[in-house]
Design a protein around this motif. Sequence first.
Motif: not given
Length: 272
Positions: A112-141
Amino acid sequence: MRTIVITGGTDGMGAALARHFLARGDRVVVIGRNRAKFEALVAGVTRGTPSAASRAEFIAADLSLVAESRRVVDHLTAHHERIDALVLAASFIRQRRHVTPEGHEASWALFFLGKYVFVTGLAARLRAAGHPVVVNTAVPGARPDAIDFDDPGMTDAFTFTRSNAQQRRANELLGLLATRDNPALTYVTWGPAWLVKSGFAGDVGLGMRTAATVFGTLFGRRPEKAVAPVIDLIDHPAPGRAALRGAKRLALGGARDDKDAVRLAAVVENSL
């Protein structure tokens, strides 16, 4: 040309995704611990797609350390103007509580903590993409009350089951935070529909290791087949937050999600 970033991209499903997108002509950045495995992966793709080597990048890192996650994020930010897809697939299973040199519980830090750093730290680079996607292999539910906000490191009463549920719930809430910040973002918590034939990395007892090896070998699907829904998610993004097991969508959302997401962010920012 899209830029695809994959943590844990040298083994199993992460490696299957790296091979697929390299063969498709995308730029692929793999974050992992074993350069030899990465080089073998690229060599295999290059035999059929000679240009793959020029579009493949490896960043060595131990993502159980928050400082390492931050270093990788800084590198990606400095060298890539946009990131079209971020796949968070790094895994190392620990059956018992372990504390990292930074003082974090190791499973909480990696899953979790590392994933939080990636998702928040790369927010600007993801926003620069036309259709950005994050796939988090954390089994839901996971159940809604799975997070111990007062003691996320589980200094008391740590169990593998509690730790696993907490990580999964936290990663669902991370999607709520991420899509609020970027409504164009597709954020998916995803898990395979069935067992997958892949290497087992972890510090676990003989029983769990034997069961994973035997059942995975006998009944597991090949990683290339297991990740087909992930490829579809990246190729056909749908902005917003979603949860899937295989290709089956699961319900998301609850009365306490908004409050818990804000509380989680405060706890994490205070601990980093």
